[in-house]
Design a protein around this motif. Structure first.
Motif, short mmCIF file in Angstrom:
data_model
loop_
_atom_site.label_atom_id
_atom_site.label_comp_id
_atom_site.label_asym_id
_atom_site.label_seq_id
_atom_site.Cartn_x
_atom_site.Cartn_y
_atom_site.Cartn_z
N VAL A 297 67.86 61.12 34.22
CA VAL A 297 67.22 61.26 35.53
C VAL A 297 67.72 60.14 36.42
CG1 VAL A 297 65.12 62.39 34.70
CG2 VAL A 297 65.25 59.90 34.75
N SER A 298 67.47 60.31 37.71
CA SER A 298 67.97 59.32 38.65
C SER A 298 67.20 58.02 38.52
CB SER A 298 67.86 59.84 40.08
OG SER A 298 66.50 59.94 40.42
N LEU A 299 67.79 56.95 39.02
CA LEU A 299 67.16 55.65 38.97
C LEU A 299 65.85 55.68 39.76
CD1 LEU A 299 67.70 52.82 37.86
CD2 LEU A 299 68.63 52.22 40.10
N TYR A 300 65.83 56.49 40.82
CA TYR A 300 64.64 56.59 41.65
C TYR A 300 63.44 57.09 40.84
CZ TYR A 300 61.40 58.62 45.01
OH TYR A 300 60.27 58.97 45.69
N ILE A 301 63.65 58.17 40.11
CA ILE A 301 62.56 58.72 39.30
C ILE A 301 62.12 57.72 38.24
CG2 ILE A 301 61.97 60.51 37.60
CD1 ILE A 301 63.54 62.46 39.28
N LEU A 302 63.08 57.03 37.68
CA LEU A 302 62.78 56.03 36.66
C LEU A 302 61.92 54.91 37.24
CD1 LEU A 302 63.76 56.41 33.86
CD2 LEU A 302 65.60 54.78 34.29
N THR A 303 62.28 54.48 38.46
CA THR A 303 61.49 53.42 39.11
C THR A 303 60.07 53.90 39.37
OG1 THR A 303 63.55 52.81 40.18
CG2 THR A 303 61.56 51.72 40.96
N VAL A 304 59.94 55.13 39.84
CA VAL A 304 58.61 55.68 40.09
C VAL A 304 57.81 55.70 38.78
CG1 VAL A 304 57.32 57.73 40.75
CG2 VAL A 304 59.30 57.04 42.08
N LEU A 305 58.46 56.07 37.69
CA LEU A 305 57.78 56.08 36.39
C LEU A 305 57.30 54.68 36.02
CD1 LEU A 305 59.82 58.44 34.04
CD2 LEU A 305 57.45 58.69 34.76
N MET A 306 58.14 53.69 36.29
CA MET A 306 57.75 52.32 35.94
C MET A 306 56.60 51.85 36.82
SD MET A 306 61.16 50.29 34.82
CE MET A 306 62.34 50.79 36.05
N PHE A 307 56.64 52.20 38.11
CA PHE A 307 55.52 51.86 38.99
C PHE A 307 54.23 52.49 38.50
CE2 PHE A 307 58.37 50.88 42.82
CZ PHE A 307 58.28 49.53 42.56
N MET A 308 54.38 53.68 37.95
CA MET A 308 53.22 54.37 37.39
C MET A 308 52.57 53.49 36.32
SD MET A 308 53.71 58.30 36.41
CE MET A 308 54.14 59.22 37.85
N GLY A 309 53.41 52.93 35.43
CA GLY A 309 52.90 52.06 34.38
C GLY A 309 52.18 50.86 34.98
N VAL A 310 52.82 50.22 35.97
CA VAL A 310 52.21 49.05 36.61
C VAL A 310 50.87 49.44 37.22
CG1 VAL A 310 52.45 47.43 38.53
CG2 VAL A 310 54.40 47.90 37.05
N ASN A 311 50.84 50.58 37.90
CA ASN A 311 49.60 51.02 38.54
C ASN A 311 48.51 51.34 37.51
OD1 ASN A 311 50.37 50.67 41.15
ND2 ASN A 311 51.12 52.76 41.43
N ILE A 312 48.92 51.88 36.37
CA ILE A 312 47.93 52.17 35.32
C ILE A 312 47.27 50.87 34.86
CG2 ILE A 312 47.66 52.91 32.92
CD1 ILE A 312 49.75 55.07 33.47
N ILE A 313 48.09 49.84 34.64
CA ILE A 313 47.52 48.54 34.21
C ILE A 313 46.58 48.02 35.29
CG2 ILE A 313 47.99 46.19 33.47
CD1 ILE A 313 50.73 47.08 32.56
N LEU A 314 47.04 48.10 36.55
CA LEU A 314 46.24 47.58 37.66
C LEU A 314 44.88 48.28 37.75
CD1 LEU A 314 48.35 47.09 40.90
CD2 LEU A 314 47.12 45.40 39.57
N SER A 315 44.92 49.61 37.77
CA SER A 315 43.66 50.33 38.01
C SER A 315 42.73 50.21 36.82
CB SER A 315 43.94 51.80 38.33
OG SER A 315 44.46 52.45 37.21
N SER A 316 43.26 50.25 35.58
CA SER A 316 42.34 50.19 34.46
C SER A 316 41.75 48.79 34.30
CB SER A 316 43.01 50.65 33.16
OG SER A 316 44.21 49.96 32.97
N SER A 317 42.54 47.75 34.64
CA SER A 317 41.98 46.40 34.52
C SER A 317 40.96 46.15 35.63
CB SER A 317 43.08 45.34 34.56
OG SER A 317 43.78 45.38 35.77
N LEU A 318 41.21 46.70 36.81
CA LEU A 318 40.21 46.54 37.89
C LEU A 318 38.95 47.31 37.57
CD1 LEU A 318 39.62 45.30 40.64
CD2 LEU A 318 40.54 47.35 41.70
N ASN A 319 39.12 48.43 36.87
CA ASN A 319 37.96 49.24 36.50
C ASN A 319 37.02 48.48 35.56
OD1 ASN A 319 36.25 51.41 36.28
ND2 ASN A 319 37.85 52.87 35.82
N LEU A 320 37.58 47.56 34.79
CA LEU A 320 36.75 46.76 33.90
C LEU A 320 35.70 45.98 34.71
CD1 LEU A 320 36.29 45.73 30.99
CD2 LEU A 320 37.87 43.88 31.50
N VAL A 321 36.14 45.41 35.83
CA VAL A 321 35.22 44.63 36.66
C VAL A 321 34.38 45.55 37.55
CG1 VAL A 321 35.10 43.01 38.59
CG2 VAL A 321 36.56 42.51 36.64
#
Lengths: 247, 338
Positions: free
Chosen positions: B27-51
């Motif tokens: 897949v293109s680098l663009y899609i790969l980057t979006v996938l990685m941002f997805m991971g970052v966002n998952i960590i962000l939202s689930s850790s914020l959900n803790l608080v």
């Protein structure tokens, strides 16, 4: 002990010695300072003057959760269960003072963690069974009938293995059938467990039936103490409750 | 047996597939980057959900902690493994980057966790709206600090992280970033899941539902609050570190209140106190952001609008206090995630 809030003296020179395996009572008109006494004993307030000790250990300067670990458990005037947690979890979370593991062990799921979780789970289930609440274990407290919510709060306090159990108006809002049930329950706890029970309540019949000694306070002052019969006929108590007839 | 390990197997398979796709450049680098941002966002939202979800406090400075993690791990990586104009020659052999990369990210997380004390300590006495103001202040303190530190670029930002990654790829050619984002995302969810499902971690919900009762019922509320805030901000720091290495450039401006708001939107979209909700909403939100990219700045009119509509018609979010296994009880037969 004495407790002052700013210029207001809520409880003044209160003095009590509670004996093991006895049920003591604390009564008084609204605003007399009864709940303040309980808040002092459970460590929620620090007394302005005076000391409190549990089994010989002073509680001065301790946070409430430490006082609980020393052996003081209580219920609240208005039921304060954790309503978005199952009945079983309500009991389990109340075991926080007796956990053998911390954050890292909870993440790593170590042996200590598993043993401790297992023990708490077993003890909580046993306790619910003793008090015939096991069928509600997975329900939320709000879905329980009012009388059972009161009962659950007492069971939760009892799960702290207290030496002193403080019941703040346990009969408030109960119908007469539930009230009979409550009297039986408190008696049974008193006979079965090695602890001291201290009750605040406005229902005189409940107090007369349960308590072996009663203290009466009004505006923070102790106005009478003794057996239920002595207190009932004390002129100072009658004045406090019904008012002075020489107006 | 299969039930016990099904989640692990699925995750390993998923990780393998993603790595393979990245390795073969299917897949293109663009899609790969979006996938990685997805991971970052998952960590962000689930850790914020803790608080915000589990503990019931309102933190609106999550991006600040992300910023700490991003800067600490970037500066550390550049300092240790690359030749830099300001920091000079690398302190360690650049080839070591392959092994030490996760350590650098975790150190960023630990630094962010320490900054979490900025919110944790006031939380002993303050709660609700007042604590929300403190989290906002913490966000600004962190950004202003970094803006005024010229050695790491001040408000111009900091770069050089791509060199660290290319060092790693020189040693062993693998899509390292994809692998580490996946590992840290799974790890974060796993830690959070284990924490909130233990009796110890349920103290967090007890504080949310009735703090007075919790304290009286032997829960050490101050300790639980400290751990919870530090864990939440620490994971945000890890997300920040990963973000910095994905983009290859960080500047303080990208961690302002807008970024914190993004995290908040994801939490409320997913539902309070629901980890699966947070994961789901982070995925949806990342896709949505990319789809709305042609709108450019209008995007920030549309996304808040979506939030308003959501609050009107489904205030509890997609999942709201439930996990995937509560909605589909039959799933419990197939997996156990603990």
């Amino acid at each position: 002990m004495t407790q002052q809030f700013g210029g207001l003296t809520a409880v003044s020179d209160f003095n009590v010695r509670l004996k093991n395996n006895r049920i003591a009572g604390l009564i008084g008109p609204n605003g007399a300072g009864k709940t303040t006494v309980f808040n002092l004993v459970s460590g929620f307030y620090q007394p302005t003057r005076g000391t409190i000790s549990v089994c010989g250990k002073p509680t001065a300067g301790l946070k409430p959760h430490k006082v609980t670990a020393l052996g003081v458990a209580r219920t609240f005037q208005n039921i304060r269960l954790w309503n978005q947690m199952s009945v079983l979890d309500n009991i389990k979370v109340a075991q926080h003072g007796w956990l053998d593991y911390g954050f890292f062990q909870s993440v790593m799921r170590t042996r200590a963690y598993r043993d401790c979780e297992e023990r708490i789970d077993r003890e909580a289930k046993d306790l619910l069974e003793i008090f015939e609440l096991e069928n509600y274990a997975n329900d939320y407290p709000t879905n329980l009938p009012y009388g059972l919510q009161r009962k659950l709060e007492i069971v939760r306090a009892l799960s702290e293995k207290p030496k002193l159990l403080l019941l703040d108006e346990p009969a408030a809002g109960l119908n007469s059938k539930d009230m009979r049930e409550l009297i039986r329950l408190v008696r049974w706890i008193n006979e079965t467990y090695d602890l001291c029970i201290w009750i605040i309540d406005h229902h005189m019949d409940v107090m007369m039936e349960l308590c072996s000694e009663i203290k009466v306070i009004d505006f923070g002052q102790t106005i009478a103490e003794g057996t239920p019969d002595e207190v009932r006929n004390d002129p100072a108590v009658i004045t406090a409750y019904l008012g002075d007839d020489n107006i | 047996m299969l039930r016990k390990y099904s989640v692990q197997l699925i995750l390993i398979a998923l990780g393998g597939i993603i790595t393979y796709i990245a390795y073969q450049e299917l897949v293109s680098l663009y899609i790969l980057t979006v996938l990685m941002f997805m991971g970052v966002n998952i960590i962000l939202s689930s850790s914020l959900n803790l608080v915000n979800g589990y503990m019931g406090e309102f933190s609106c400075g999550h991006a600040g902690f992300m910023c700490v993690g991003a800067y600490v791990s970037s500066v550390l990586g550049v300092l240790l493994f690359t030749k830099d104009k300001i920091f000079g020659a690398p302190l360690l052999n650049p080839d070591l980057a392959v092994y030490l990369f996760p350590v650098i990210i975790i150190i960023g997380g630990i630094a962010a966790a320490l900054f979490g004390l900025l919110v944790a300590l006031p939380s002993y006495k303050t709660r609700g709206d007042y604590l929300a103001i403190i989290t906002l202040a913490a966000n600004y303190i962190i950004i202003s600090l970094i803006q005024n530190m010229d050695i790491i670029g001040g408000s111009r930002g900091f770069m050089g992280m791509k060199k660290v990654i290319s060092n790693m790829e020189d040693v062993v050619y693998l899509p390292w970033m994809v692998i580490w984002v996946f590992v840290f995302t799974v790890g974060s969810i796993w830690i959070l899941r284990r924490y909130v499902s233990s009796v110890f971690g349920k103290g967090v919900s007890a504080i949310c539902q009735d703090e007075v009762a919790a304290e009286i019922m032997s829960v050490n509320t101050n300790k639980i609050k400290t751990i919870t805030f530090m864990l939440s901000s620490g994971l945000a720091g890890i997300a920040g570190g990963l973000f910095a290495y994905i983009v290859g450039y960080v500047n303080p401006g990208s961690f302002n209140i807008l970024k914190s708001t993004e995290a908040l939107v994801m939490v409320y979209l997913g539902g309070m106190a629901s980890l699966s909700g947070s994961v789901l909403s982070a995925i949806l939100f990342t896709i949505l952001l990319e789809l709305l990219r042609p709108l450019q700045i209008i995007k920030w009119v549309v996304i808040p609008l979506i939030l308003i509509v959501l609050m009107q018609f489904r205030p509890e979010g997609i999942m709201g206090n439930r996990e995937l296994s509560d909605i589909f009880p039959k799933l419990k037969r197939f997996y156990r995630f603990k």
